[in-house]
Design a protein around this motif. Structure first.
Motif, PDB file in Angstrom:
ATOM      1  N   ILE A 154      -2.291   1.689  -3.109  1.00 54.85           N
ATOM      2  CA  ILE A 154      -2.460   1.919  -1.669  1.00 54.85           C
ATOM      3  C   ILE A 154      -3.844   1.464  -1.232  1.00 54.85           C
ATOM      4  O   ILE A 154      -4.014   0.806  -0.194  1.00 54.85           O
ATOM      5  CB  ILE A 154      -2.238   3.409  -1.323  1.00 54.85           C
ATOM      6  CG1 ILE A 154      -0.827   3.851  -1.704  1.00 54.85           C
ATOM      7  CG2 ILE A 154      -2.490   3.655   0.161  1.00 54.85           C
ATOM      8  CD1 ILE A 154      -0.561   5.326  -1.460  1.00 54.85           C
ATOM      9  N   LEU A 155      -4.863   1.799  -2.032  1.00 53.05           N
ATOM     10  CA  LEU A 155      -6.234   1.417  -1.681  1.00 53.05           C
ATOM     11  C   LEU A 155      -6.406  -0.096  -1.702  1.00 53.05           C
ATOM     12  O   LEU A 155      -7.083  -0.675  -0.838  1.00 53.05           O
ATOM     13  CB  LEU A 155      -7.218   2.084  -2.643  1.00 53.05           C
ATOM     14  CG  LEU A 155      -7.193   3.618  -2.681  1.00 53.05           C
ATOM     15  CD1 LEU A 155      -8.252   4.134  -3.643  1.00 53.05           C
ATOM     16  CD2 LEU A 155      -7.409   4.186  -1.293  1.00 53.05           C
ATOM     17  N   LEU A 156      -5.797  -0.751  -2.692  1.00 49.71           N
ATOM     18  CA  LEU A 156      -5.877  -2.209  -2.742  1.00 49.71           C
ATOM     19  C   LEU A 156      -5.173  -2.830  -1.537  1.00 49.71           C
ATOM     20  O   LEU A 156      -5.667  -3.813  -0.954  1.00 49.71           O
ATOM     21  CB  LEU A 156      -5.250  -2.729  -4.035  1.00 49.71           C
ATOM     22  CG  LEU A 156      -6.081  -2.568  -5.320  1.00 49.71           C
ATOM     23  CD1 LEU A 156      -5.275  -3.009  -6.535  1.00 49.71           C
ATOM     24  CD2 LEU A 156      -7.374  -3.368  -5.228  1.00 49.71           C
ATOM     25  N   MET A 157      -4.022  -2.281  -1.174  1.00 49.95           N
ATOM     26  CA  MET A 157      -3.315  -2.791  -0.001  1.00 49.95           C
ATOM     27  C   MET A 157      -4.147  -2.611   1.257  1.00 49.95           C
ATOM     28  O   MET A 157      -4.161  -3.478   2.143  1.00 49.95           O
ATOM     29  CB  MET A 157      -1.970  -2.065   0.158  1.00 49.95           C
ATOM     30  CG  MET A 157      -0.937  -2.406  -0.909  1.00 49.95           C
ATOM     31  SD  MET A 157      -0.399  -4.132  -0.828  1.00 49.95           S
ATOM     32  CE  MET A 157       0.900  -4.109  -2.061  1.00 49.95           C
ATOM     33  N   LYS A 158      -4.838  -1.485   1.368  1.00 46.15           N
ATOM     34  CA  LYS A 158      -5.672  -1.240   2.545  1.00 46.15           C
ATOM     35  C   LYS A 158      -6.720  -2.328   2.712  1.00 46.15           C
ATOM     36  O   LYS A 158      -7.039  -2.757   3.829  1.00 46.15           O
ATOM     37  CB  LYS A 158      -6.351   0.123   2.432  1.00 46.15           C
ATOM     38  CG  LYS A 158      -7.266   0.472   3.602  1.00 46.15           C
ATOM     39  CD  LYS A 158      -7.903   1.821   3.416  1.00 46.15           C
ATOM     40  CE  LYS A 158      -8.754   2.199   4.623  1.00 46.15           C
ATOM     41  NZ  LYS A 158      -9.893   1.289   4.813  1.00 46.15           N
ATOM     42  N   VAL A 159      -7.267  -2.792   1.605  1.00 50.15           N
ATOM     43  CA  VAL A 159      -8.332  -3.793   1.660  1.00 50.15           C
ATOM     44  C   VAL A 159      -7.772  -5.203   1.824  1.00 50.15           C
ATOM     45  O   VAL A 159      -8.257  -5.981   2.650  1.00 50.15           O
ATOM     46  CB  VAL A 159      -9.209  -3.707   0.392  1.00 50.15           C
ATOM     47  CG1 VAL A 159     -10.258  -4.808   0.398  1.00 50.15           C
ATOM     48  CG2 VAL A 159      -9.873  -2.342   0.293  1.00 50.15           C
ATOM     49  N   PHE A 160      -6.731  -5.550   1.047  1.00 52.31           N
ATOM     50  CA  PHE A 160      -6.272  -6.933   0.976  1.00 52.31           C
ATOM     51  C   PHE A 160      -5.004  -7.218   1.790  1.00 52.31           C
ATOM     52  O   PHE A 160      -4.868  -8.302   2.333  1.00 52.31           O
ATOM     53  CB  PHE A 160      -6.001  -7.313  -0.490  1.00 52.31           C
ATOM     54  CG  PHE A 160      -7.229  -7.296  -1.350  1.00 52.31           C
ATOM     55  CD1 PHE A 160      -8.133  -8.342  -1.314  1.00 52.31           C
ATOM     56  CD2 PHE A 160      -7.484  -6.226  -2.189  1.00 52.31           C
ATOM     57  CE1 PHE A 160      -9.263  -8.332  -2.113  1.00 52.31           C
ATOM     58  CE2 PHE A 160      -8.615  -6.206  -2.990  1.00 52.31           C
ATOM     59  CZ  PHE A 160      -9.521  -7.263  -2.955  1.00 52.31           C
TER      60      PHE A 160
ATOM     61  N   ASP B 116      -0.353  -4.864   5.556  1.00 55.10           N
ATOM     62  CA  ASP B 116       1.084  -4.805   5.815  1.00 55.10           C
ATOM     63  C   ASP B 116       1.858  -4.222   4.635  1.00 55.10           C
ATOM     64  O   ASP B 116       3.068  -3.977   4.754  1.00 55.10           O
ATOM     65  CB  ASP B 116       1.626  -6.198   6.156  1.00 55.10           C
ATOM     66  CG  ASP B 116       1.307  -7.228   5.081  1.00 55.10           C
ATOM     67  OD1 ASP B 116       0.191  -7.187   4.533  1.00 55.10           O
ATOM     68  OD2 ASP B 116       2.160  -8.074   4.778  1.00 55.10           O
ATOM     69  N   GLY B 117       1.199  -3.980   3.511  1.00 57.27           N
ATOM     70  CA  GLY B 117       1.866  -3.405   2.353  1.00 57.27           C
ATOM     71  C   GLY B 117       1.556  -1.937   2.130  1.00 57.27           C
ATOM     72  O   GLY B 117       1.993  -1.351   1.125  1.00 57.27           O
ATOM     73  N   ILE B 118       0.827  -1.311   3.075  1.00 55.20           N
ATOM     74  CA  ILE B 118       0.427   0.089   2.898  1.00 55.20           C
ATOM     75  C   ILE B 118       1.636   1.016   2.885  1.00 55.20           C
ATOM     76  O   ILE B 118       1.753   1.907   2.031  1.00 55.20           O
ATOM     77  CB  ILE B 118      -0.566   0.509   4.001  1.00 55.20           C
ATOM     78  CG1 ILE B 118      -1.899  -0.235   3.833  1.00 55.20           C
ATOM     79  CG2 ILE B 118      -0.803   2.024   3.961  1.00 55.20           C
ATOM     80  CD1 ILE B 118      -2.899   0.052   4.924  1.00 55.20           C
TER      81      ILE B 118
ATOM     82  N   GLY C  94       0.775   0.733   8.743  1.00 54.35           N
ATOM     83  CA  GLY C  94      -0.047   1.148   7.610  1.00 54.35           C
ATOM     84  C   GLY C  94      -1.353   1.766   8.051  1.00 54.35           C
ATOM     85  O   GLY C  94      -1.781   2.807   7.523  1.00 54.35           O
ATOM     86  N   LYS C  95      -1.998   1.148   9.034  1.00 54.23           N
ATOM     87  CA  LYS C  95      -3.265   1.689   9.536  1.00 54.23           C
ATOM     88  C   LYS C  95      -3.050   3.031  10.224  1.00 54.23           C
ATOM     89  O   LYS C  95      -3.863   3.949  10.073  1.00 54.23           O
ATOM     90  CB  LYS C  95      -3.908   0.682  10.491  1.00 54.23           C
ATOM     91  CG  LYS C  95      -4.374  -0.598   9.801  1.00 54.23           C
ATOM     92  CD  LYS C  95      -4.915  -1.609  10.795  1.00 54.23           C
ATOM     93  CE  LYS C  95      -5.343  -2.898  10.087  1.00 54.23           C
ATOM     94  NZ  LYS C  95      -5.834  -3.920  11.045  1.00 54.23           N
ATOM     95  N   GLU C  96      -1.951   3.139  10.986  1.00 51.71           N
ATOM     96  CA  GLU C  96      -1.655   4.419  11.636  1.00 51.71           C
ATOM     97  C   GLU C  96      -1.398   5.514  10.606  1.00 51.71           C
ATOM     98  O   GLU C  96      -1.813   6.658  10.789  1.00 51.71           O
ATOM     99  CB  GLU C  96      -0.445   4.267  12.562  1.00 51.71           C
ATOM    100  CG  GLU C  96      -0.709   3.430  13.794  1.00 51.71           C
ATOM    101  CD  GLU C  96       0.532   3.250  14.644  1.00 51.71           C
ATOM    102  OE1 GLU C  96       1.620   3.699  14.197  1.00 51.71           O
ATOM    103  OE2 GLU C  96       0.433   2.662  15.733  1.00 51.71           O
ATOM    104  N   LEU C  97      -0.733   5.156   9.521  1.00 50.53           N
ATOM    105  CA  LEU C  97      -0.457   6.121   8.458  1.00 50.53           C
ATOM    106  C   LEU C  97      -1.756   6.657   7.864  1.00 50.53           C
ATOM    107  O   LEU C  97      -1.920   7.874   7.694  1.00 50.53           O
ATOM    108  CB  LEU C  97       0.396   5.466   7.374  1.00 50.53           C
ATOM    109  CG  LEU C  97       0.615   6.277   6.091  1.00 50.53           C
ATOM    110  CD1 LEU C  97       1.375   7.560   6.395  1.00 50.53           C
ATOM    111  CD2 LEU C  97       1.370   5.444   5.061  1.00 50.53           C
TER     112      LEU C  97
END
Length: 719
Positions: free
Chosen positions: A61-67, A70-72, A413-416
């Motif tokens: 999840i943390l990697l998705m947040k950075v890179f 859309d995958g969060i 993802g950002k809203e989540l």
């Protein structure tokens, strides 16, 4: 992306920075892959134990947040699955999947004193399910729309009648009458004590998911939550294939294709809601009642045109009437944005025409998955077509760019993550930081230490900003100068207020200042990454984080400082970043006033024209203004006009654009026949329209494509 800093602060990612440099190709492939869950570089722990799998799922999840934002959401689902797959006998699949609800069974099992609360997201009308069930059971339903004092009286009377006669009562939109609901719970409790209600009586209440709903009533009710199921095929099955909604194959045989087109229009309108603000500028409440109304209108006009004949020439169908009624009366009645209305009417006109009866009419023109209507005329033919729709859907079916789903997934993802931050209450953390204490020697709470770091970082961004001074130089009557006179004092005062709040809050966190109510409210907002309401002196992106807002405020101050140094003679030549002004709509009005003043023209006679891609260093005598920083969404500007993009990018920055106000007749003569009118929004939220501008477009692209793609220009974007 500062991957090395990420590795320093989170030990589990200490190898990310090195891997980015040594395996760049792998990371580029991961960043560009349409599926964010595939090809993630192997930089996580190799621990295969149950706890190791759970930890790695969270790190994804943390990697998705950075890179890959859309995958969060998908990474979060995997994290939940990893937890339930590794504890007890719980199946993550059963936990994450919601079983179908049998409304008739629940209604029969309920008693007269237990309301059935049907909660839904905006745009979903669960009352349709009650109406369908009432028709099948031949039960009378007393319906009351809540939200006004008259509705309260009608609701009381309906409940009294229903209790005596056994009729059903449905109170709609009760979230608009939260205070009245407290009395409803007490009344139901009293009726239960008396035990005199007719056993057939049932009370249904519909509401949007809202914090004002009383907890006592919720706990007393059977709670059902309805959500819009995503996907064209799913929506078509519910809207067209479902036996309680379909219409028969009545004469003339051409009628059924119109029913199908109405169902497709309904699904198209609802599915675009999932792509707001790209699909529509805002959410609208379009539900099954609109489809029923549309089919009723079609039946009435087709019956009048066919006069009972077995067949009718498609050219003789009342297309104009259907286009107007469906576009303006049925679905258009819910729309209050003129560009959304233009989109809807263009699509309706393109869908409801005689050509739709042509062999293999192109319902969707897509480079990935085009759709054509079948050569059939019965309900069974169209049902078979719906059931055979490809499993892999694409936003192009809705006329949107193929990569639109990435934008939506990134936003979700950002809203989540923002919601996860906001549900953490700083006052619930009673633990203290190990070894830390305030200046009085007392223990410093963990939340205070955590907040102090952020406050100091935010203050550092603004501390270099100096008070901006606007020199008059005899320009007091210049409309542009007067617009800046409003902007600059506002930003000076705001920065001063923000800096004072941050300094005071730093002292509160250090234990050297006693907190006031203002400080407490500030701590609650900032700890949840929310911008305090009293800081919001200008319109900004909804949900913007505090750090982004502080940075944006600094950028605005820098640009205004530059403008304050310009002599009035350079207002027409120096590039002005419209999105970094606090009140850009007022500035556009000022440019109109300045031109009217310079040429002694009336304001009403002026019309705005734009020239995209001008040389800002070129001397002009048109009294126009060079605007920079505009961003084009849904298209690209190339070779003097808008074109469809050949890459996956959804937006691109426009070159310097010159705003020129001309007399209306001159503007119309100058305008190219290939130009289209597009909205200029304040930002990508598409809530505030600054003005409308004409831009030339590629003449080989049909007009409806530009509107369906949601092409627009925005003044502010997050760098």
């Amino acid at each position: 992306i500062n991957a090395e800093y990420m590795g320093l602060t989170i030990p589990a990612f200490e190898c990310v920075g090195h891997d980015l440099k040594s395996n760049t190709d792998v990371w580029v492939k991961f960043a560009n892959n349409p599926n964010p869950n595939s090809n993630m570089p192997d930089v996580l722990s190799s621990d295969k134990s149950d706890q190791g799998k759970i930890s790695n799922s969270f790190r994804r999840i943390l990697l998705m947040k950075v890179f890959r934002p859309d995958g969060i959401t998908s990474a979060t689902s995997e994290f939940v699955s990893s937890i339930f797959d590794n504890i007890g006998n719980v199946s993550s699949t059963k936990f994450l999947e919601v079983p179908p609800v049998n409304m008739e069974k629940l209604t029969s099992e309920a008693d007269p004193y237990t309301p059935l609360m049907l909660c839904s997201a905006p745009g979903v009308d669960p009352s349709v399910h009650v109406d369908t069930m009432a028709r099948s059971q031949k039960v009378t339903v007393l319906r009351v729309a809540m939200g006004s004092p008259e509705g309260f009286d009608e609701a009381d009377k309906a409940i009294t009648t229903g209790v005596k006669t056994g009729q059903w009562v449905m109170l709609k939109n009760v979230h608009l009458a939260a205070e009245w609901l407290n009395g409803l719970e007490k009344r139901l409790h009293g009726l239960q004590l008396e035990n005199k209600a007719n056993k057939a009586f049932r009370l249904f209440v519909t509401a949007e998911i809202h914090p004002a709903l009383p907890a006592n009533l919720i706990s007393r009710s059977l709670l059902l939550v309805f959500e819009q199921q995503p996907g064209i095929r799913t929506n078509m099955v519910r809207s067209y294939v479902a036996p309680d909604i379909k219409a028969g194959d009545d004469k003339p045989v051409e009628r059924e294709r119109l029913h199908f087109l109405a169902a497709w229009l309904h699904c198209w309108a609802q599915e675009r809601m999932n792509y707001t603000p790209l699909g529509w500028s805002k959410s609208y409440e379009m539900n099954e009642s609109d489809l029923r109304w549309a089919i009723a209108i079609i039946d009435r006009w087709v019956s009048a045109a066919s006069q009972g004949r077995e067949n009718i020439n498609p050219e003789q169908l009342p297309w104009n009437a259907l286009q107007v009624l469906l576009g303006y009366s049925v679905y258009g009645a819910r729309i209050d944005n003129e560009f959304d209305q233009r989109l809807l009417q263009t699509y309706v006109n393109n869908l409801f025409q005689a050509k739709s009866y042509s062999l293999e009419y192109p319902l969707v023109q897509s480079s990935i998955s085009p759709l054509k209507l079948p050569d059939g005329h019965t309900h069974r033919d169209f049902v078979e077509w719906v059931n055979n729709l490809p499993a892999q859907e694409t936003p192009e079916w809705l006329g949107l760019p193929a990569t639109s789903h990435e934008m939506i997934l990134s936003r979700l993802g950002k809203e989540l993550l923002q919601k996860l931050v906001r549900i953490q209450d700083i006052f619930e953390d009673d633990a203290t930081s190990s070894g830390e204490s305030d200046e009085t020697g007392g223990a410093k709470p963990t939340w205070a230490s955590r907040l102090l770091v952020s406050v100091q970082e935010w203050a550092e961004v603004l501390q270099e900003r100096q008070t901006i001074v606007l020199k008059a130089d005899g320009a007091e009557n210049n409309p542009i100068f007067r617009a800046l006179q409003r902007e600059i004092p506002t930003v000076n005062k705001l920065i001063k207020e923000v800096m004072k709040d941050l300094r005071d809050l730093a002292e509160v966190c250090q234990g050297t200042l006693k907190p006031t109510n203002r400080h407490r409210a500030l701590m609650v907002a900032l700890s949840k990454d929310l911008v305090p309401q009293w800081w919001l002196k200008f319109a900004c992106m909804p949900g913007i984080t505090v750090g982004s807002w502080i940075t944006d405020l600094s950028r605005r101050s820098t640009r205004l400082e530059h403008l304050s140094q310009l002599p009035p003679s350079e207002y027409h030549s120096s590039p002005i970043s419209l999105g970094l002004l606090l009140f850009p709509d007022a500035f556009i009005t000022a440019t109109r006033q300045a031109v009217a003043r310079a040429f002694t023209w009336s304001l009403e006679s002026l019309e705005l024209t734009v020239e995209v891609g001008v040389n800002p260093n070129e001397s002009r005598n048109d009294a126009g203004f060079n605007i920079s920083g505009l961003v084009l969404e849904g298209a690209v500007f190339s070779n003097g006009c808008l074109r469809l993009p050949t890459t996956n990018k959804l937006n691109s920055e426009l070159p310097t654009t010159r705003f020129v106000w001309l007399k209306r007749d001159q503007a119309q003569k100058k305008r190219s026949p290939n130009s289209k009118l597009f909205p200029l929004y304040l930002n990508s939220a598409r809530k505030v329209v600054l003005c409308q501008i004409h831009i030339d477009v590629d003449s080989s692209v049909p007009s409806n494509v530009w509107y369906e793609r949601g092409v627009c220009v925005v003044a502010w974007h997050n760098e």
